[in-house]
Design a protein around this motif. Structure first.
Motif, mmCIF file in Angstrom:
data_model
loop_
_atom_site.group_PDB
_atom_site.id
_atom_site.type_symbol
_atom_site.label_atom_id
_atom_site.label_comp_id
_atom_site.label_asym_id
_atom_site.label_seq_id
_atom_site.Cartn_x
_atom_site.Cartn_y
_atom_site.Cartn_z
ATOM 1 N N ASP A 135 50.630 -50.125 27.886
ATOM 2 C CA ASP A 135 51.653 -50.918 28.565
ATOM 3 C C ASP A 135 53.026 -50.712 27.924
ATOM 4 O O ASP A 135 54.056 -50.896 28.574
ATOM 5 N N ALA A 136 53.029 -50.362 26.638
ATOM 6 C CA ALA A 136 54.284 -50.171 25.905
ATOM 7 C C ALA A 136 54.806 -48.751 25.991
ATOM 8 O O ALA A 136 55.814 -48.414 25.358
ATOM 9 N N LEU A 137 54.158 -47.897 26.773
ATOM 10 C CA LEU A 137 54.479 -46.471 26.770
ATOM 11 C C LEU A 137 55.961 -46.148 26.997
ATOM 12 O O LEU A 137 56.502 -45.261 26.319
ATOM 13 N N PRO A 138 56.677 -46.810 27.923
ATOM 14 C CA PRO A 138 58.104 -46.491 28.052
ATOM 15 C C PRO A 138 58.886 -46.716 26.758
ATOM 16 O O PRO A 138 59.771 -45.916 26.420
ATOM 17 N N PHE A 139 58.573 -47.788 26.030
ATOM 18 C CA PHE A 139 59.229 -48.013 24.735
ATOM 19 C C PHE A 139 58.826 -46.939 23.731
ATOM 20 O O PHE A 139 59.657 -46.434 22.967
ATOM 21 N N LEU A 140 57.550 -46.582 23.721
ATOM 22 C CA LEU A 140 57.039 -45.616 22.744
ATOM 23 C C LEU A 140 57.676 -44.244 22.949
ATOM 24 O O LEU A 140 58.033 -43.556 21.985
ATOM 25 N N LYS A 141 57.825 -43.839 24.201
ATOM 26 C CA LYS A 141 58.380 -42.518 24.488
ATOM 27 C C LYS A 141 59.851 -42.420 24.102
ATOM 28 O O LYS A 141 60.339 -41.336 23.767
ATOM 29 N N ALA A 142 60.555 -43.548 24.132
ATOM 30 C CA ALA A 142 61.983 -43.543 23.787
ATOM 31 C C ALA A 142 62.229 -43.757 22.301
ATOM 32 O O ALA A 142 63.349 -43.535 21.825
ATOM 33 N N ALA A 143 61.203 -44.173 21.552
ATOM 34 C CA ALA A 143 61.378 -44.508 20.139
ATOM 35 C C ALA A 143 61.513 -43.257 19.277
ATOM 36 O O ALA A 143 61.020 -42.179 19.617
ATOM 37 N N ASP A 144 62.169 -43.424 18.135
ATOM 38 C CA ASP A 144 62.282 -42.332 17.159
ATOM 39 C C ASP A 144 60.996 -42.157 16.372
ATOM 40 O O ASP A 144 60.664 -41.043 15.957
ATOM 41 N N SER A 145 60.278 -43.259 16.123
ATOM 42 C CA SER A 145 59.022 -43.179 15.382
ATOM 43 C C SER A 145 58.081 -44.286 15.831
ATOM 44 O O SER A 145 58.521 -45.395 16.140
ATOM 45 N N VAL A 146 56.779 -43.957 15.870
ATOM 46 C CA VAL A 146 55.745 -44.914 16.241
ATOM 47 C C VAL A 146 54.631 -44.829 15.206
ATOM 48 O O VAL A 146 54.040 -43.763 15.007
ATOM 49 N N GLU A 147 54.367 -45.952 14.553
ATOM 50 C CA GLU A 147 53.282 -46.009 13.570
ATOM 51 C C GLU A 147 52.136 -46.839 14.138
ATOM 52 O O GLU A 147 52.342 -47.958 14.608
ATOM 53 N N ILE A 148 50.943 -46.269 14.105
ATOM 54 C CA ILE A 148 49.735 -46.980 14.531
ATOM 55 C C ILE A 148 49.023 -47.419 13.261
ATOM 56 O O ILE A 148 48.586 -46.588 12.466
ATOM 57 N N LEU A 149 48.913 -48.730 13.064
ATOM 58 C CA LEU A 149 48.423 -49.262 11.788
ATOM 59 C C LEU A 149 47.104 -50.006 11.968
ATOM 60 O O LEU A 149 47.002 -50.939 12.764
ATOM 61 N N SER A 150 46.105 -49.591 11.196
ATOM 62 C CA SER A 150 44.818 -50.293 11.151
ATOM 63 C C SER A 150 44.698 -50.978 9.795
ATOM 64 O O SER A 150 44.849 -50.339 8.754
ATOM 65 N N VAL A 151 44.436 -52.287 9.819
ATOM 66 C CA VAL A 151 44.371 -53.073 8.573
ATOM 67 C C VAL A 151 42.944 -53.546 8.348
ATOM 68 O O VAL A 151 42.351 -54.211 9.210
ATOM 69 N N PRO B 15 68.633 -51.203 20.430
ATOM 70 C CA PRO B 15 67.681 -50.177 20.877
ATOM 71 C C PRO B 15 66.366 -50.259 20.105
ATOM 72 O O PRO B 15 66.340 -50.627 18.931
ATOM 73 N N VAL B 16 65.280 -49.938 20.792
ATOM 74 C CA VAL B 16 63.966 -49.896 20.140
ATOM 75 C C VAL B 16 63.789 -48.497 19.573
ATOM 76 O O VAL B 16 63.480 -47.541 20.299
ATOM 77 N N ARG B 17 64.004 -48.376 18.279
ATOM 78 C CA ARG B 17 63.919 -47.074 17.610
ATOM 79 C C ARG B 17 62.628 -46.904 16.815
ATOM 80 O O ARG B 17 62.081 -45.813 16.726
ATOM 81 N N ARG B 18 62.151 -47.991 16.206
ATOM 82 C CA ARG B 18 60.952 -47.914 15.365
ATOM 83 C C ARG B 18 59.918 -48.907 15.891
ATOM 84 O O ARG B 18 60.220 -50.095 16.055
ATOM 85 N N VAL B 19 58.708 -48.425 16.137
ATOM 86 C CA VAL B 19 57.653 -49.244 16.737
ATOM 87 C C VAL B 19 56.428 -49.239 15.827
ATOM 88 O O VAL B 19 56.064 -48.205 15.261
ATOM 89 N N LEU B 20 55.805 -50.397 15.710
ATOM 90 C CA LEU B 20 54.541 -50.524 14.986
ATOM 91 C C LEU B 20 53.479 -51.024 15.957
ATOM 92 O O LEU B 20 53.665 -52.045 16.618
ATOM 93 N N ILE B 21 52.366 -50.297 16.050
ATOM 94 C CA ILE B 21 51.229 -50.714 16.870
ATOM 95 C C ILE B 21 50.147 -51.259 15.950
ATOM 96 O O ILE B 21 49.659 -50.543 15.062
ATOM 97 N N ALA B 22 49.790 -52.528 16.124
ATOM 98 C CA ALA B 22 48.693 -53.119 15.353
ATOM 99 C C ALA B 22 47.390 -52.716 16.042
ATOM 100 O O ALA B 22 47.087 -53.188 17.137
ATOM 101 N N TRP B 23 46.620 -51.847 15.382
ATOM 102 C CA TRP B 23 45.482 -51.216 16.031
ATOM 103 C C TRP B 23 44.166 -51.665 15.404
ATOM 104 O O TRP B 23 43.999 -51.600 14.190
ATOM 105 N N ASN B 24 43.235 -52.114 16.246
ATOM 106 C CA ASN B 24 41.886 -52.440 15.764
ATOM 107 C C ASN B 24 40.798 -51.849 16.657
ATOM 108 O O ASN B 24 39.635 -52.209 16.552
#
Length: 281
Positions: free
Chosen positions: A174-190, A154-163
């Motif tokens: 496009d990933a919204l179905p996965f994001l809505k089902a996940a326990d946590s979503v982190e949006i990361l800017s590096v 299962p996809v429980r933890r998601v990381l979005i590489a954001w720029n």
């Protein structure tokens, strides 16, 4: 929004087993129809000196090998789909140019999501799927499965590489179905250094708020490269430290040829994939 049509790109028997297992798991979760897509590729034909004409024996041998593999891939795919009781169809095309052929791209364009397995660099062949072709020509997101990942989970933890780019925005939604089902979503800017500001910080906060309104458990974080580390290394460390199941990122374009296809950070991450990766551009 949900994934209702999955196109699974099947390039060899080993990858077919992985791709079919993952696609079946996603189809059960989202109630999706699965399309098995394969290119029966006729490899480059050896030429016979001195007239440099095709060797008919070699031509027939190559055709026999390609067809035999196509038959095996279809058998594996149908067995998995029927065993799982899923709604599916099989599409196979004969091609001399690989997965860039127009009928395959047209089939891909009807999908909500394309599922493919990362090519194993130790097992290169002419039959490997051209992920970049699907990204550029199909207009559809590609979910790439690491070849080292053999069992769906299962996809429980998601990381979005954001720029802040349009590619990152497209991949995120496009990933919204996965994001809505996940326990946590982190949006990361590096950022490339501790002294550099985060030009994508404001848009990152905004995208987190937009996802929250969709019911996604999203938070925005920033990180900086230290010493000689690169953005891809920072993201890789985050994937490992946080046990990320899915990385979401845009496929960016920076320089010519390979980097024109994937971009430096994207290329590096794909070469050392540890998590499923959803790519869009």
């Amino acid at each position: 929004m949900s994934y209702k049509t999955l196109v699974t790109v099947l390039d060899n028997p080993d990858n077919t087993r992985i791709a079919a297992d993952f696609a079946a798991a996603f189809a059960k979760e989202y109630g999706a129809h699965i399309v098995g897509l394969h290119a029966e590729i006729i490899s480059t034909v050896p030429l016979v000196a001195p007239m440099e004409i095709p060797d008919p024996v070699a031509v027939q041998a190559l055709q026999d090998v390609a067809h035999s593999q196509a038959v095996e891939i279809e058998r594996l795919f149908r067995t998995k789909m029927e065993g799982a009781g899923l709604d599916y169809e099989w599409r196979s095309f004969t091609s001399t140019v690989g997965y860039g052929t127009e009928p395959l791209i047209e089939s891909a364009r009807s999908a909500d999501l394309l599922v493919a397995v990362q090519p194993d660099p130790a097992k290169y062949s002419d039959n490997q799927v051209d992920v970049e072709t699907f990204l550029f020509d199909s207009g559809r997101p590609v979910l790439l499965i690491p070849y080292i990942l053999r069992t769906p989970k299962p996809v429980r933890r998601v990381l979005i590489a954001w720029n802040g780019s349009k590619e990152a925005a497209r991949a995120t939604f496009d990933a919204l179905p996965f994001l809505k089902a996940a326990d946590s979503v982190e949006i990361l800017s590096v950022s490339t250094s501790e002294r550099e500001t985060h030009p994508s910080k404001e848009s990152g906060v905004q995208i987190a708020a937009a996802l929250t309104r969709h019911g996604v458990r999203a938070k925005f974080e920033t990180a900086a490269c230290t010493g000689k580390s690169t953005p891809s290394q920072v993201i890789e460390n985050r994937l490992a430290d946080n046990s990320i199941d899915l990385l979401v990122m845009g496929a960016y374009t920076h320089s010519w040829l390979w980097q024109m296809i994937f971009g430096g950070t994207t290329r590096t991450l794909l070469q050392s994939m540890t998590a499923m990766t959803l790519l869009a551009r």
